[in-house]
Design a protein around this motif. Structure first.
Motif, mmCIF file in Angstrom:
data_model
loop_
_atom_site.group_PDB
_atom_site.id
_atom_site.type_symbol
_atom_site.label_atom_id
_atom_site.label_comp_id
_atom_site.label_asym_id
_atom_site.label_seq_id
_atom_site.Cartn_x
_atom_site.Cartn_y
_atom_site.Cartn_z
ATOM 1 N N ALA A 487 7.586 32.742 20.128
ATOM 2 C CA ALA A 487 6.990 31.915 21.181
ATOM 3 C C ALA A 487 6.014 30.902 20.606
ATOM 4 N N ASN A 488 5.136 31.351 19.696
ATOM 5 C CA ASN A 488 4.150 30.433 19.132
ATOM 6 C C ASN A 488 4.771 29.463 18.134
ATOM 7 N N HIS A 489 5.782 29.938 17.409
ATOM 8 C CA HIS A 489 6.485 29.044 16.490
ATOM 9 C C HIS A 489 7.130 27.898 17.262
ATOM 10 N N ALA A 490 7.744 28.224 18.404
ATOM 11 C CA ALA A 490 8.416 27.200 19.202
ATOM 12 C C ALA A 490 7.424 26.184 19.751
ATOM 13 N N ALA A 501 12.523 21.924 16.910
ATOM 14 C CA ALA A 501 11.811 22.448 18.074
ATOM 15 C C ALA A 501 12.763 22.903 19.177
ATOM 16 N N ARG A 502 13.767 22.097 19.483
ATOM 17 C CA ARG A 502 14.676 22.459 20.580
ATOM 18 C C ARG A 502 15.445 23.737 20.271
ATOM 19 N N GLU A 503 15.846 23.897 19.024
ATOM 20 C CA GLU A 503 16.559 25.123 18.648
ATOM 21 C C GLU A 503 15.650 26.334 18.779
ATOM 22 N N LEU A 504 14.393 26.185 18.359
ATOM 23 C CA LEU A 504 13.450 27.308 18.428
ATOM 24 C C LEU A 504 13.168 27.702 19.881
ATOM 25 N N VAL A 505 13.038 26.707 20.751
ATOM 26 C CA VAL A 505 12.794 27.006 22.161
ATOM 27 C C VAL A 505 14.014 27.685 22.778
ATOM 28 N N ALA A 506 15.201 27.175 22.463
ATOM 29 C CA ALA A 506 16.423 27.746 23.029
ATOM 30 C C ALA A 506 16.636 29.194 22.596
ATOM 31 N N ALA A 507 16.071 29.579 21.450
ATOM 32 C CA ALA A 507 16.275 30.941 20.924
ATOM 33 C C ALA A 507 15.273 31.952 21.480
ATOM 34 N N ALA A 531 3.357 21.410 25.591
ATOM 35 C CA ALA A 531 3.398 20.639 24.346
ATOM 36 C C ALA A 531 4.312 19.423 24.481
ATOM 37 N N ALA A 532 5.453 19.599 25.154
ATOM 38 C CA ALA A 532 6.382 18.476 25.370
ATOM 39 C C ALA A 532 5.740 17.409 26.243
#
Length: 922
Positions: A487-490, A501-507, A531-532
């Motif tokens: 969560a924090n990485h994303a 970023a988009r890949e991290l959020v989607a995961a 953040a977005a």
């Protein structure tokens, strides 16, 4: 009375009062439902004015009234108390009614001598010509209770208080009214559910239920005591088991309690008190030893239910004095509530339990971490903070348990209370105490320290904390720890414009089996949405926000849900969705009172709305007054944006030293953090402030540093702000054509971002520079009309005339000039549509100074008693709270001219004050 007036019997009643036919209305309602109020209302019908009104209260030993022919309104109250003589008299009237008789008979059905027969047995022989109706009064709905609370308490009535008020009163109007009187006298600025509980049982209700209980035979009272101790409706078998009564004897006691109107069949097959609060009055009168026995039987009965209502079992075990069983039930209840996402319920239960000093240390060590975890996910409670603060000081706690409590206490202090320094200290201490003994929790503390939004720390330091947290999570077997890191990485990746970023959020594990995984996923989605937003990826932010809010609501993550609502307010501000936005911000601040971090978004948006409406006093209040978070306790992007708004306020007030000081402090904070996208709402105003304060070289360095900091990053709003900042410098340096081009570049970027207010500001800047450049070559007046632009002091123009009457001395307009004027008109339209009163007035002044004069007859135009366009502009700004000298700056007039316009506006409108001008202007 609205429902009564729409009833089917109202028309026949009115016809009878008009002399046509006869009618009987039986008004049936339990104690407190408002029968007497209905009778009073009917006596006020217009048709009743011409009729004889015959009020009668049964059992009051009144002298019998005279009856006879002609229209008459007979209003009989308390028919259940009628003496045999009164019943016979009423029977005679109703069996032989005359033309024009309108009889209304009110009674309590639960107190009738013969069930269902208001005038006793045998039934009345109503003649065929008599129209007979029955009107059953019902308890108030939740919405009706809410309206009653609003009438008495106003804005003090919170949603939670209204819900509790409706629940404990059963919607009985008299009970609601009595409670509201107590709350009105005893509550401060906000009325909460706890205040409703503290109000106690109204005297009227307590005396009614106790007198009815006392009227029962002593052998029948245990069933009432059982219902009171249970505090909720129960089936017959459960109720009798709790009462300790066998089938035949218990059945007789229940029938007696129902016949005596002490208990009611609340729903089919379930028995209890019609007004839940009545149970409290009875329970307090049950002898102590008997009450303990009833609690013990209740605990055993409820433990047989499936699923087991552990919170209720815990209450009854505690009431029975079974401490060990009570604590076990509390733990099971809290675990069940957490698993199902009912965090506020778990918080309340655990707070009450841990507030008991006699709870042994070993049980505190098990229960306190449950409270801490729920408190971090749910909404703030000062009692929770106090309980946890005391807990971490307990020398008897194991070190790892203390570290776990420190972790959650630190999160609460930072995220909800707003005491960042104390929160960071607790988190760092948690890392030390948890160490390698509890790697999953140590990882969670490191993840919290990796949050870049807080003003402490640097981007490099946050990344290092995240790297260490990820290492611990990978080495362990905790899915929840890995979800926290994810969560924090994303959200960090989104904040820094990371291509992944988009890949991290989607995961993010939105469907993770452990509840903790879903909680971190919801937090990650909402943090990524925020953040977005600050990067200018508004469409993506909307998508993430919807997903995060949906998940937060489903799992009961109240705190995450509230923070996301703040992000929604910011999105609506930038998108220009301003209708009702100010009221929403004020409601949000009221709902999150005591949680400055959560309320911070609403403070910023409400302050900026006040600014654009010309109410600068209110703008300062919302941005800096008590309740608004201090910069050192505010998330960095929000602190930078708030600084930008305050700098602009100082600029329009021509307070250049204050503007420059604020700009340098905010710029230093962003530079130390190293996430330059967060300077998007700060940069144009900071660059202008420093340049106008006499340090253009420093302003140029700031602009260059901004560009370097954004290298290689995806930050659309910051890119637009770069062009805007460049335009500000070029305008200050007198390079009009270059400035106009840079402003147009910024305007194009803001149009692409769908930010109408920023588009209008930068488009106005382009037009201003184009027109100023043309005026310079043509000898026209210098018409700069920007926020506190150089030379804008409200003084007359070069020719000694107010700019209101200034004329363009150029012989004609070329294409560029015409385009600039047209652009300026569009800005005025956009400002007006948004409701930006201050900006619209400023832009109109600039437009007026560059438009060709209208051809009209000599002399001033006649507006009679109507406000002229200029008077209306002045009146709007005066009503918003601006002083004459401030209006002079906005409209490029002299203070004397403003004073004259205000005086004429007050005279024409008849307004009693400047503030009243908005309400009285035609």
């Amino acid at each position: 009375m609205a429902a009564v007036r729409r009833s089917p019997w109202t028309a026949p009643l009115r016809l009878a009062l008009g002399g046509s036919g006869s009618v009987l209305v039986l008004v049936e309602g339990c104690a407190g439902l408002g029968k007497t109020r209905v009778l009073h209302g009917l006596s006020g019908l217009p048709e009743a004015a011409e009729a004889r009104r015959i009020p009668w209260r049964c059992g009051a030993a009144q002298e019998r009234p005279e009856t006879g022919g002609g229209p008459a309104l007979l209003l009989v109250d308390d028919a259940h108390r009628a003496t045999p003589q009164e019943r016979e008299w009423l029977r005679g009237l109703l069996e032989r009614p005359w033309e024009g008789l309108a009889a209304v008979v009110a009674y309590r059905p639960e107190e009738l001598a013969t069930d269902g027969l208001p005038l006793g047995a045998p039934a009345v022989s109503y003649p065929p010509g008599l129209a007979v109706f029955r009107h059953r009064l019902r308890p108030w709905s939740a919405d009706r209770v809410r309206r009653a609370a609003a009438e008495v308490l106003g804005e003090r009535a919170t949603h939670e208080a209204v819900v509790r008020l409706h629940a404990c009163s059963g919607g009985v109007p008299q009970v609601v009214a009595d409670l509201l009187r107590a709350l009105d006298a005893g509550t401060g600025s906000r009325c909460t559910a706890a205040d409703v509980d503290a109000a106690g049982v109204p005297v009227r209700l307590a005396e009614l239920v106790l007198s009815r209980t006392d009227a029962l035979a002593a052998a029948d009272r245990p069933v009432v005591w059982a219902a009171a101790v249970l505090g909720e409706p129960a089936g017959r078998d459960e109720l009798l088991s709790v009462a300790g009564m066998d089938g035949a004897r218990g059945r007789a006691a229940l029938l007696a309690a129902l016949a005596g109107a002490v208990l009611s069949e609340v729903s089919p097959g379930r028995y209890g008190f019609a007004v839940p609060l009545a149970a409290t009055a009875v329970r307090e009168r049950v002898p102590g030893p008997v009450r303990e026995e009833v609690h013990g039987r209740a605990a055993r009965v409820l433990a047989r239910r499936r699923p087991v209502p552990w919170a209720e079992v815990a209450r009854h075990r505690g009431g029975a004095g079974r401490r060990k069983g009570w604590l076990k039930a509390v733990e099971k209840a809290a675990l069940a509530a957490v698993e199902e996402g009912r965090h506020q319920e778990a918080i309340g239960l655990l707070e009450r339990t841990l507030a008991v000093r006699e709870v042994p240390a070993r049980h505190r060590a098990r229960l306190a971490p449950l409270l801490a975890r729920s408190a971090v996910i749910g909404l703030r409670s000062d009692q929770t903070v106090e309980v946890l603060t005391q807990a971490v000081r307990d020398p008897g706690l194991p070190v790892d348990v203390r570290g776990q409590l420190r972790l959650d206490l630190g999160l609460m202090l930072a995220n909800q209370v707003g005491d960042l320094a104390a929160g960071m200290r607790e988190l760092e201490a948690a890392v030390e105490e948890l160490g390698e003994v509890r790697p999953a929790l140590t990882s969670r503390a490191m993840v919290a320290l990796a949050m870049p939004e807080w003003p402490t720390g640097t981007l490099a330091g946050h990344r290092e904390w995240l790297r260490r947290a990820a290492g611990l999570a990978r080495a362990g077997d905790s899915e929840v720890a890995r979800a926290a890191v994810a969560a924090n990485h994303a959200s960090l990746a989104v904040a820094c414009g990371d291509p992944q970023a988009r890949e991290l959020v989607a995961a993010l594990p939105v469907d993770g089996p452990p509840a903790g995984c879903r909680e971190h996923a919801a937090r990650g989605l909402c943090n990524a949405a925020d953040a977005a937003l600050w990067r200018g990826s508004y469409r993506w932010s909307e998508e993430l926000l919807s997903a995060g809010l949906d998940l937060s609501a489903r799992i009961g993550a109240s705190y995450t849900e509230q923070t996301a609502q703040g992000t929604r307010l910011l999105l609506d501000w930038w998108a220009g969705r301003w209708a009702g936005l100010g009221e929403r911000c004020e409601r949000f601040v009221a709902e999150t009172a005591g949680m400055p971090v959560v309320a911070a978004d609403a403070h910023l948006v409400r302050g900026m709305l006040a600014f654009v409406q010309g109410d600068w006093t209110q703008a300062v209040h919302w941005l800096t007054a008590q309740g608004a978070p201090a910069p050192e306790c505010t998330r960095m992007p929000l602190a930078a944006a708030t600084a930008g708004a305050l700098i602009r306020l100082a600029l329009v007030r021509d307070d250049l030293p204050a503007a420059a000081e604020q700009a340098r402090a905010a710029w230093t904070a962003v530079a130390e953090k190293g996430i330059w996208a967060w300077a998007a709402e700060l940069a144009p105003w900071a660059v202008e402030a420093v340049a106008r304060a006499g340090d253009p070289a420093a302003a140029r360095r700031m602009a260059a540093e901004f560009v370097r900091g954004l290298a290689g990053q995806d930050a659309p709003s910051a890119r637009a702000a770069v062009a805007w900042s460049r335009a500000v410098l070029e305008e200050y340096e007198g390079r009009g054509p270059e400035a106009a081009g840079s402003y147009l570049g910024a305007a194009a970027a803001y149009r692409e971002l769908a930010r109408p207010y920023a588009w209008a500001l930068t488009t106005e800047g382009a037009a201003r520079c184009s027109l100023a450049d043309g005026a310079e070559h043509s000898g026209a007046p210098d018409g700069a009309a920007r926020d506190g632009a150089p030379g804008e002091n409200g003084a007359p123009d070069k020719n000694g005339k107010d700019s209101e009457n200034g004329k363009d001395s150029a012989d004609g307009e070329d294409g560029g000039r015409a385009h600039a004027v047209a652009s300026l008109r569009r800005c005025v339209e956009q400002y007006t549509e948004l409701g930006a009163v201050y900006d619209a007035a400023r832009a109109r002044t600039l437009l007026r100074s560059h438009q060709p004069p209208e051809v009209r007859r000599p002399g001033r135009p006649a507006f009679d008693d109507r406000l002229s366009p200029r008077e209306r502009e002045v009146a709007e700004l005066a009503a918003r709270g601006l002083m004459n000298r401030e209006i002079a700056v906005v409209l490029h007039l002299s203070p004397r001219t403003v004073e004259q316009h205000v005086a004429r506006a007050l005279r024409k409108t008849g307004a009693l004050s400047r503030r009243d001008l908005l309400r009285t202007a035609p």
